[in-house]
Scaffold this motif. Structure first.
Motif, PDB file in Angstrom:
ATOM      1  N   THR A 148       0.789  -1.245  -0.111  1.00  0.00           N
ATOM      2  CA  THR A 148      -0.132   0.085   0.018  1.00  0.00           C
ATOM      3  C   THR A 148       0.890   1.285  -0.091  1.00  0.00           C
ATOM      4  N   ALA A 149       2.237   1.144   0.064  1.00  0.00           N
ATOM      5  CA  ALA A 149       2.990   2.264   0.043  1.00  0.00           C
ATOM      6  C   ALA A 149       2.636   3.098  -1.232  1.00  0.00           C
ATOM      7  N   GLU A 150       2.498   4.583  -1.197  1.00  0.00           N
ATOM      8  CA  GLU A 150       2.140   5.287  -2.145  1.00  0.00           C
ATOM      9  C   GLU A 150       1.354   4.997  -2.822  1.00  0.00           C
ATOM     10  N   GLY A 151      -0.127   4.620  -2.162  1.00  0.00           N
ATOM     11  CA  GLY A 151      -1.370   4.239  -2.708  1.00  0.00           C
ATOM     12  C   GLY A 151      -1.249   2.974  -3.700  1.00  0.00           C
ATOM     13  N   GLY A 152      -0.324   1.906  -3.412  1.00  0.00           N
ATOM     14  CA  GLY A 152      -0.539   0.890  -4.270  1.00  0.00           C
ATOM     15  C   GLY A 152      -1.552   0.095  -4.004  1.00  0.00           C
ATOM     16  N   GLN A 153      -1.757  -0.888  -4.813  1.00  0.00           N
ATOM     17  CA  GLN A 153      -2.959  -1.901  -4.673  1.00  0.00           C
ATOM     18  C   GLN A 153      -2.372  -3.294  -5.026  1.00  0.00           C
ATOM     19  N   ILE A 154      -3.117  -4.254  -4.744  1.00  0.00           N
ATOM     20  CA  ILE A 154      -2.765  -5.628  -4.985  1.00  0.00           C
ATOM     21  C   ILE A 154      -2.887  -6.097  -6.326  1.00  0.00           C
ATOM     22  N   ASN A 155      -1.815  -6.635  -6.927  1.00  0.00           N
ATOM     23  CA  ASN A 155      -1.838  -6.971  -8.227  1.00  0.00           C
ATOM     24  C   ASN A 155      -1.736  -8.546  -8.129  1.00  0.00           C
ATOM     25  N   ILE A 156      -2.692  -9.425  -8.668  1.00  0.00           N
ATOM     26  CA  ILE A 156      -2.404 -10.798  -8.928  1.00  0.00           C
ATOM     27  C   ILE A 156      -2.199 -11.191 -10.244  1.00  0.00           C
ATOM     28  N   SER A 157      -1.217 -12.107 -10.363  1.00  0.00           N
ATOM     29  CA  SER A 157      -0.777 -12.244 -11.812  1.00  0.00           C
ATOM     30  C   SER A 157      -0.222 -13.751 -11.768  1.00  0.00           C
ATOM     31  N   TRP A 158       0.007 -14.072 -13.120  1.00  0.00           N
ATOM     32  CA  TRP A 158       0.445 -15.553 -13.339  1.00  0.00           C
ATOM     33  C   TRP A 158       1.729 -15.220 -14.099  1.00  0.00           C
ATOM     34  N   PHE A 159       2.896 -15.882 -13.643  1.00  0.00           N
ATOM     35  CA  PHE A 159       4.272 -15.778 -14.411  1.00  0.00           C
ATOM     36  C   PHE A 159       4.326 -17.173 -14.846  1.00  0.00           C
ATOM     37  N   VAL A 160       5.070 -17.128 -16.239  1.00  0.00           N
ATOM     38  CA  VAL A 160       5.567 -18.370 -16.683  1.00  0.00           C
ATOM     39  C   VAL A 160       7.027 -18.062 -16.912  1.00  0.00           C
ATOM     40  N   ALA A 161       7.957 -18.881 -16.105  1.00  0.00           N
ATOM     41  CA  ALA A 161       9.416 -18.811 -16.481  1.00  0.00           C
ATOM     42  C   ALA A 161      10.178 -19.961 -16.876  1.00  0.00           C
ATOM     43  N   SER A 162      10.839 -19.544 -17.772  1.00  0.00           N
ATOM     44  CA  SER A 162      12.120 -20.418 -18.540  1.00  0.00           C
ATOM     45  C   SER A 162      13.497 -20.642 -17.652  1.00  0.00           C
ATOM     46  N   THR A 163      13.778 -22.008 -17.816  1.00  0.00           N
ATOM     47  CA  THR A 163      15.104 -22.423 -17.396  1.00  0.00           C
ATOM     48  C   THR A 163      16.260 -21.605 -18.027  1.00  0.00           C
ATOM     49  N   ARG A 164      17.144 -21.244 -17.191  1.00  0.00           N
ATOM     50  CA  ARG A 164      18.286 -20.455 -17.539  1.00  0.00           C
ATOM     51  C   ARG A 164      19.552 -21.347 -18.038  1.00  0.00           C
TER      52      ARG A 164
END
Length: 169
Positions: A48-64
């Protein structure tokens, strides 16, 4: 070059960097006429700092590419960031208290049943997965303000995948 040993992810070991998100040792609350169990308060979402809101997302990661080279650390000064794997595959976490000081770096092996909630301002490496196309449920901050700081390492850090390491089993 610094080589980091990989340790098992535990609540105690990870506490300086945030919270481990899992249900190990917790008592569930029976719900839905006893056909489901609920585990409350798994993480403290701090956005909530500086008026932030919750963001719910989906990430898809690749191997390095192996060996995994740690060249970049990042932090989010305005909010926490929670990652929970959805494919139940083990994954890796690299954190530090100061990216300029090699002795503050730590590497953790998380099970596919463990997530982490990086505390606000926690230096961490971007997602490190051991299987391509690994999906993650992510809870973090959206809103105005500069919520990303990156530090490019002058000397590369490498993860220890020796046979006697936690991943060598």
């Amino acid at each position: 070059m610094l080589t980091l040993s990989i340790e098992r992810l535990t609540r105690k070991a990870f506490a300086p960097f945030g919270e481990v998100v899992d249900t190990d040792g917790l008592t569930p609350l029976p719900i839905n006429e006893g056909f489901a169990r609920r585990f409350n308060d798994l993480a403290t979402i701090d956005v909530t700092a500086e008026g932030g809101q919750i963001n719910i997302s989906w990430f898809v990661a690749s191997t390095r590419p192996a060996p995994i080279a740690i060249r970049l650390m990042e932090r989010h000064p305005l909010g926490s960031q929670l990652f929970m794997p959805l494919n139940r595959k083990d994954w890796l976490i690299v954190v530090c208290t100061d990216p300029h000081i090699a002795s503050t770096y730590r590497a953790f092996a998380a099970t596919g049943y463990q997530g982490v909630n990086y505390a606000r301002n926690c230096w961490h490496h971007p997602l490190l997965v051991l299987e391509d196309s690994s999906p993650f449920f992510v809870v973090d901050r959206k809103g105005g303000g500069d919520n990303l700081e990156e530090y490019w390492l002058e000397e590369m850090v490498q993860l220890d995948f020796a046979p006697d390491s936690i991943l060598g089993k």
